[in-house]
Design a protein around this motif. Structure first.
Motif, PDB file in Angstrom:
ATOM      1  N   UNK A   1       0.768  -1.181  -0.042  1.00  0.00           N
ATOM      2  CA  UNK A   1      -0.016  -0.067  -0.075  1.00  0.00           C
ATOM      3  C   UNK A   1       0.788   1.414  -0.023  1.00  0.00           C
ATOM      4  N   UNK A   2       1.901   1.293   0.663  1.00  0.00           N
ATOM      5  CA  UNK A   2       2.816   2.429   0.790  1.00  0.00           C
ATOM      6  C   UNK A   2       3.290   2.952  -0.703  1.00  0.00           C
ATOM      7  N   UNK A   3       3.642   1.861  -1.406  1.00  0.00           N
ATOM      8  CA  UNK A   3       4.135   2.015  -2.857  1.00  0.00           C
ATOM      9  C   UNK A   3       3.005   2.692  -3.572  1.00  0.00           C
ATOM     10  N   UNK A   4       1.657   2.076  -3.531  1.00  0.00           N
ATOM     11  CA  UNK A   4       0.546   2.586  -4.100  1.00  0.00           C
ATOM     12  C   UNK A   4       0.431   4.273  -3.923  1.00  0.00           C
ATOM     13  N   UNK A   5       0.475   4.378  -2.524  1.00  0.00           N
ATOM     14  CA  UNK A   5       0.397   5.826  -2.084  1.00  0.00           C
ATOM     15  C   UNK A   5       1.320   6.573  -2.783  1.00  0.00           C
ATOM     16  N   UNK A   6       2.484   6.330  -2.545  1.00  0.00           N
ATOM     17  CA  UNK A   6       3.581   7.295  -3.171  1.00  0.00           C
ATOM     18  C   UNK A   6       3.319   7.339  -4.800  1.00  0.00           C
ATOM     19  N   UNK A   7       3.162   6.483  -5.584  1.00  0.00           N
ATOM     20  CA  UNK A   7       2.788   6.520  -6.949  1.00  0.00           C
ATOM     21  C   UNK A   7       1.708   7.346  -7.174  1.00  0.00           C
ATOM     22  N   UNK A   8       0.457   7.409  -6.132  1.00  0.00           N
ATOM     23  CA  UNK A   8      -0.410   7.953  -6.474  1.00  0.00           C
ATOM     24  C   UNK A   8      -0.335   9.568  -6.255  1.00  0.00           C
ATOM     25  N   UNK A   9       0.451   9.918  -5.249  1.00  0.00           N
ATOM     26  CA  UNK A   9       1.123  11.195  -4.785  1.00  0.00           C
ATOM     27  C   UNK A   9       1.864  11.750  -6.078  1.00  0.00           C
ATOM     28  N   UNK A  10       2.716  10.877  -6.444  1.00  0.00           N
ATOM     29  CA  UNK A  10       3.405  11.516  -7.713  1.00  0.00           C
ATOM     30  C   UNK A  10       2.676  11.910  -9.012  1.00  0.00           C
ATOM     31  N   UNK A  11       1.639  10.987  -9.165  1.00  0.00           N
ATOM     32  CA  UNK A  11       0.592  11.193 -10.203  1.00  0.00           C
ATOM     33  C   UNK A  11       0.041  12.497 -10.078  1.00  0.00           C
ATOM     34  N   UNK A  12      -0.504  12.831  -8.800  1.00  0.00           N
ATOM     35  CA  UNK A  12      -1.184  14.332  -8.366  1.00  0.00           C
ATOM     36  C   UNK A  12      -0.160  15.004  -8.823  1.00  0.00           C
ATOM     37  N   UNK A  13       1.090  15.028  -8.248  1.00  0.00           N
ATOM     38  CA  UNK A  13       1.945  16.460  -8.302  1.00  0.00           C
ATOM     39  C   UNK A  13       2.359  16.428  -9.802  1.00  0.00           C
ATOM     40  N   UNK A  14       2.586  15.243 -10.722  1.00  0.00           N
ATOM     41  CA  UNK A  14       2.736  15.783 -12.075  1.00  0.00           C
ATOM     42  C   UNK A  14       1.580  16.339 -12.666  1.00  0.00           C
ATOM     43  N   UNK A  15       0.441  16.090 -12.290  1.00  0.00           N
ATOM     44  CA  UNK A  15      -1.020  16.872 -12.946  1.00  0.00           C
ATOM     45  C   UNK A  15      -0.888  18.356 -12.501  1.00  0.00           C
ATOM     46  N   UNK A  16      -0.501  18.375 -10.970  1.00  0.00           N
ATOM     47  CA  UNK A  16      -0.310  19.978 -10.719  1.00  0.00           C
ATOM     48  C   UNK A  16       0.460  20.687 -11.508  1.00  0.00           C
ATOM     49  N   UNK A  17       1.737  19.911 -11.774  1.00  0.00           N
ATOM     50  CA  UNK A  17       2.860  20.779 -12.453  1.00  0.00           C
ATOM     51  C   UNK A  17       2.535  21.044 -13.942  1.00  0.00           C
ATOM     52  N   UNK A  18       1.722  20.009 -14.448  1.00  0.00           N
ATOM     53  CA  UNK A  18       1.295  20.140 -15.953  1.00  0.00           C
ATOM     54  C   UNK A  18       0.207  21.166 -16.041  1.00  0.00           C
ATOM     55  N   UNK A  19      -0.464  21.310 -15.045  1.00  0.00           N
ATOM     56  CA  UNK A  19      -1.660  22.598 -15.107  1.00  0.00           C
ATOM     57  C   UNK A  19      -1.005  23.763 -14.515  1.00  0.00           C
ATOM     58  N   UNK A  20      -0.306  23.796 -13.547  1.00  0.00           N
ATOM     59  CA  UNK A  20       0.165  25.093 -12.865  1.00  0.00           C
ATOM     60  C   UNK A  20       1.171  25.819 -13.629  1.00  0.00           C
ATOM     61  N   UNK A  21       2.288  25.019 -14.433  1.00  0.00           N
ATOM     62  CA  UNK A  21       3.197  25.704 -15.039  1.00  0.00           C
ATOM     63  C   UNK A  21       2.626  26.509 -15.889  1.00  0.00           C
ATOM     64  N   UNK A  22       1.818  26.020 -16.819  1.00  0.00           N
ATOM     65  CA  UNK A  22       1.193  26.755 -17.991  1.00  0.00           C
ATOM     66  C   UNK A  22       0.657  28.083 -17.815  1.00  0.00           C
ATOM     67  N   UNK A  23      -0.379  27.643 -16.228  1.00  0.00           N
ATOM     68  CA  UNK A  23      -1.135  28.793 -15.686  1.00  0.00           C
ATOM     69  C   UNK A  23      -0.445  29.897 -15.434  1.00  0.00           C
ATOM     70  N   UNK A  24       0.680  29.680 -14.539  1.00  0.00           N
ATOM     71  CA  UNK A  24       1.752  30.781 -14.277  1.00  0.00           C
ATOM     72  C   UNK A  24       2.181  31.100 -15.192  1.00  0.00           C
ATOM     73  N   UNK A  25       2.747  30.657 -16.257  1.00  0.00           N
ATOM     74  CA  UNK A  25       3.489  31.320 -17.489  1.00  0.00           C
ATOM     75  C   UNK A  25       2.641  32.312 -18.200  1.00  0.00           C
TER      76      UNK A  25
END
Length: 336
Positions: A173-197
């Motif tokens: 479960x710990x690995x699953x939580x880490x992977x889920x967190x990384x997916x949400x982090x990537x999604x935040x960067x994909x949306x946040x970086x262009x928005x900030x730009x």
């Protein structure tokens, strides 16, 4: 107020404070008047919603003390629809009032660079013909924020769903939580970086509307052009000014937060008294921070034009001749 040459970090921030100190009536007092009027509806809505919340908490305490008093038809933790509607309306009024104020202060800063101190009447006259463009720009920015917010909301839940599915498929479960967190982090960067730009590229639109007499669409297009190659510098100045505003907010809001619990304990008029105190603190924060924000934004715009278009040479010529001028000196193609 500032030297007529490309500005350093110290020049911009000293200038943003200097024009307020040199003309407090047109900066602080004007901000106080505009934001006091603009914040009334939002403060009434917040006070109303607070009263509803306290009533719901009292009802919850009564039910915990006497479970038989629970009525399933009686809604708990509900906010009046009128309070919700007033809250949205109050936010729009504050946004429009803040935009008009920033526009007026942009004109004040532009003339302060030339050594003029505008009165409140002159500041209003400098933007009177551009009020429609200022409000239009404010709503375009709001629409951009809403679109970005909706996209981010959808992306977050999609990433959360993918993360949960991935997590359930993992033996650990710990690995699953880490992977889920990384997916949400990537999604935040994909949306946040262009928005900030995009947001930084549109940073100069308001002084362009006021000083160059542009419509909202034209101001956005010109801000996009002149900010090219200055993205990181603009971002750095914006973040530093935002940090200063945050510190001022914390300094002023801290004592209010400590006093609030005692105000709510006042019988009958507790929420109203707390609402009044919160309203005064909110207006005071606006009056102290918005002139500074307008100063930094407008001075960065002027600095960028000095670096890109030789505006400093033009302003030097005007200063040497000593001829009376107005904000028309910022129009592209103006000749002394």
């Amino acid at each position: 107020m500032v030297a007529l040459r490309p500005m350093s970090l110290g020049d911009v921030f000293n200038g943003a404070f200097s024009y307020v100190r040199q003309n407090p009536r047109t900066t602080f007092l004007l901000s106080l008047i505009v934001m006091a009027a603009a914040s009334i509806i939002g403060s009434v809505a917040a006070t109303w919603a607070t009263g509803d919340s306290l009533a719901s908490l009292n009802m919850f305490d009564e039910i915990m003390a006497d479970p038989e008093a629970f009525d399933p038809d009686d809604p708990m933790f509900a906010t009046s629809p009128m309070a919700t509607m007033l809250s949205f309306l109050g936010s729009l009024v504050v946004m429009v009032g803040g935009a008009i104020l920033i526009g007026m202060l942009s004109g004040v800063v532009g003339m302060a660079v030339l050594g003029y101190r505008l009165t409140i009447e002159q500041a209003w006259a400098s933007v009177r013909g551009q009020i429609g463009s200022i409000i239009g720009l404010a709503f375009i920015r709001l629409a951009i924020q809403v679109v970005i917010g909706v996209v981010a909301f959808i992306a977050f839940f999609v990433a959360l769903f993918i993360g949960l599915i991935t997590g359930f498929g993992m033996a650990d479960p710990v690995v699953g939580i880490i992977i889920g967190f990384l997916i949400m982090l990537v999604a935040a960067l994909v949306i946040g970086a262009p928005a900030l730009w995009i947001w930084v590229r549109l940073y100069y639109a308001m002084p362009l509307v006021v000083l160059e007499r542009l419509g909202p669409g034209q101001a956005i297009a010109r801000s996009w052009r002149i900010s090219q190659g200055a993205w990181w510098r603009t971002l750095g100045y914006w973040l530093l000014s935002a940090l200063i505003v945050l510190v001022v907010n914390l300094i002023l809001a801290g004592p209010v937060g400590l006093v609030m619990p005692f105000l709510f304990e006042v019988e009958t008029f507790g929420p109203v008294l707390a609402g009044v105190v919160n309203y005064v603190a909110t207006v005071l924060i606006y009056a102290l921070t918005l002139p500074f924000v307008a100063g930094v934004t407008t001075l960065l715009y002027i600095d960028l034009r000095m670096r890109r278009e030789g505006l400093d040479l033009q302003l030097h010529q005007i200063a040497q001749r000593g001829q009376p001028v107005g904000a028309e000196v910022y129009l592209p193609g103006y000749r002394a």
